[in-house]
Write an enzyme that holds these catalytic residues in place. Structure first.
Site: not given
Ligand code: FAD
Ligand code: EPU
Length: 343
Positions: A164, A243, A339
């Site tokens: 990510r 998420s 995130e």
């Protein structure tokens, strides 16, 4: 191209947070973007590029210009007998791009089905799911410098992709508009051997539940869609950004100490010997799964997904996230980091 003032961003972010932007403009081409950069009214304004708004948490009004990317188009750049390079403009819907590839028998991104958002943000985040990340099929991207309007090409090494992560989240944060993305995909046919990625989680079990005994790109894509729909809340129904935290990576030593105390703790050993632990499990163990706090909460089927039950502010969601972060730290001694992009 229409420059709007004082616009609500509620419909432009999947959390459904009702903040406003001082200026808002949708661009349909790179030329329109350059025109904006040159415009006297707004050239000095702070700028934010927005795709589908599915990985962003607005905690306050945006005192500047929000640029909604609507640059469209998919083309085949080149092909050999076995591979094809496709180029998608950054404003294409990611999931539609996946479906287009599946329909044309181009393999490589079928495991990334149903991820919300636009193609331009996919390399920014190095999106990933079910054992595949965009970096695995990445060929090149084109980006426009927000200061000079110049076009720059980035290849795989330039992007510094990680879990990510990419160079666009750090070194070049807010410096470029990613305008297009090229992917190198495999032509799948009865004559070629294609390695379907079905090892992750419930993928195999779902395929057999669907009686998809002959693997195909469509079957894998359908299985991923089925799994995702069963556990991830649909942002059209409940506001969320997927998420909220990344899965933390801890040292082998810390993992060994923790696993003595929590023998059922799920874990994934990394190539460098460190261990990735699912944040969803840590959060659930701290008692947050399904818990409702005012207008917010941690979702009942996926504790890693924080949700807006209706009228939450970005600050409320952020406060919940910080409480969760603290409780995970207190119970496990593990730091979990967001995130989503917090603005
Ligand atoms: P936005 O939220 O609009 O933007 C995200 C960031 O990228 C912002 O900082 C923005 O400024 C920047 N940005 C956007 N477009 C550009 C551009 N063209 N040029 C430069 N910067 C840009 N992610 C995964 O990786 N895997 C998943 O499985 C996954 N599942 C999800 C499930 C749900 C239900 C939801 C809501 C989200 C999920 N996500 C997942 C997160 C999200 O969908 C991805 O990160 C997606 O790539 C974000 O795209 P977007 O266009 O909505 O980006
Ligand atoms: N788990 C729990 N409780 C929960 C949630 C998860 O115990 O409430 C456990 C599961 O039982 C499983 C493990 O955690 O053992 C992993 O769960 P899951 O397969 O649902 O995946 P995840 O690690 O929570 C990651 C990505 C997702 C991606 C899926 C599938 C991150 C931060 N998230 O989630 O990406 O779709 O894997 O590959 O890496 C996103 O980035 O927004 C996103 C949704």
């Amino acid at each position: 191209m229409q420059l709007k003032e004082n616009i609500s961003l509620k419909q432009f972010n999947t959390f459904g947070i009702d903040v406003s932007a001082k200026y808002f403009c949708e661009i349909n081409s790179v030329d329109e973007y350059r025109e904006l950069l040159d415009s006297k009214t707004i050239s000095a304004e702070k700028k934010l590029i927005l795709g589908g708004g599915s990985n962003i948490l607005f905690t306050k009004n945006f005192d500047g210009l929000v640029i909604r990317n609507n640059i469209r188009g998919i083309e085949i750049v080149s092909e050999t007998e076995t591979h094809v390079i496709i180029k998608a403009a950054a404003g294409e819907s990611w999931h539609n791009l996946v479906l287009w590839c599946v329909a044309n028998n181009y393999g490589g991104i079928e495991n990334l089905s149903l991820i919300p958002g636009l193609a331009g943000a996919a390399p920014m985040q190095n999106i990933g799911a079910y054992g595949v990340e965009i970096k695995d099929v990445f060929h090149q991207l084109e980006a426009i410098d927000a200061h000079t309007g110049e076009l720059t090409m980035f290849d795989l090494n330039d992007c510094h992709f990680g879990y990510r992560e990419s160079v666009f989240k750090h070194k070049y944060k807010d410096q470029f508009l990613i305008s297009s993305l090229s992917l190198r995909l495999t032509k799948v046919s009865s004559k070629t051997i294609y390695h379907y990625k079905t090892e992750y989680g419930d993928v195999k079990a779902t395929l057999s539940e669907m009686r998809a005994y002959d693997l195909s790109l469509k079957a894998v894509s359908d299985a991923i869609i089925k799994i995702r729909s069963s556990k991830l809340p649909d942002p059209k129904v409940i506001g969320n950004a997927g998420s909220f935290f990344k899965n933390p990576v801890i040292s082998k030593q810390q993992f060994e100490t923790l696993v003595m105390k929590y023998p059922v703790m799920p874990s994934y050993l990394q190539k460098d010997g460190t261990v990735k632990v699912p944040a969803g499990w840590l959060i659930e163990q701290c008692g947050w799964k399904g818990k409702v706090v005012g207008n917010t909460g941690a979702h009942a089927t996926q504790a890693l997904v924080l949700v807006n039950y209706g009228n939450a502010t970005g600050k409320e969601i952020w406060n919940l996230a910080m409480e969760i972060q603290q409780s995970v730290k207190e119970k496990f001694g593990i730091d979990i980091t967001p995130e989503v992009n917090v603005v």
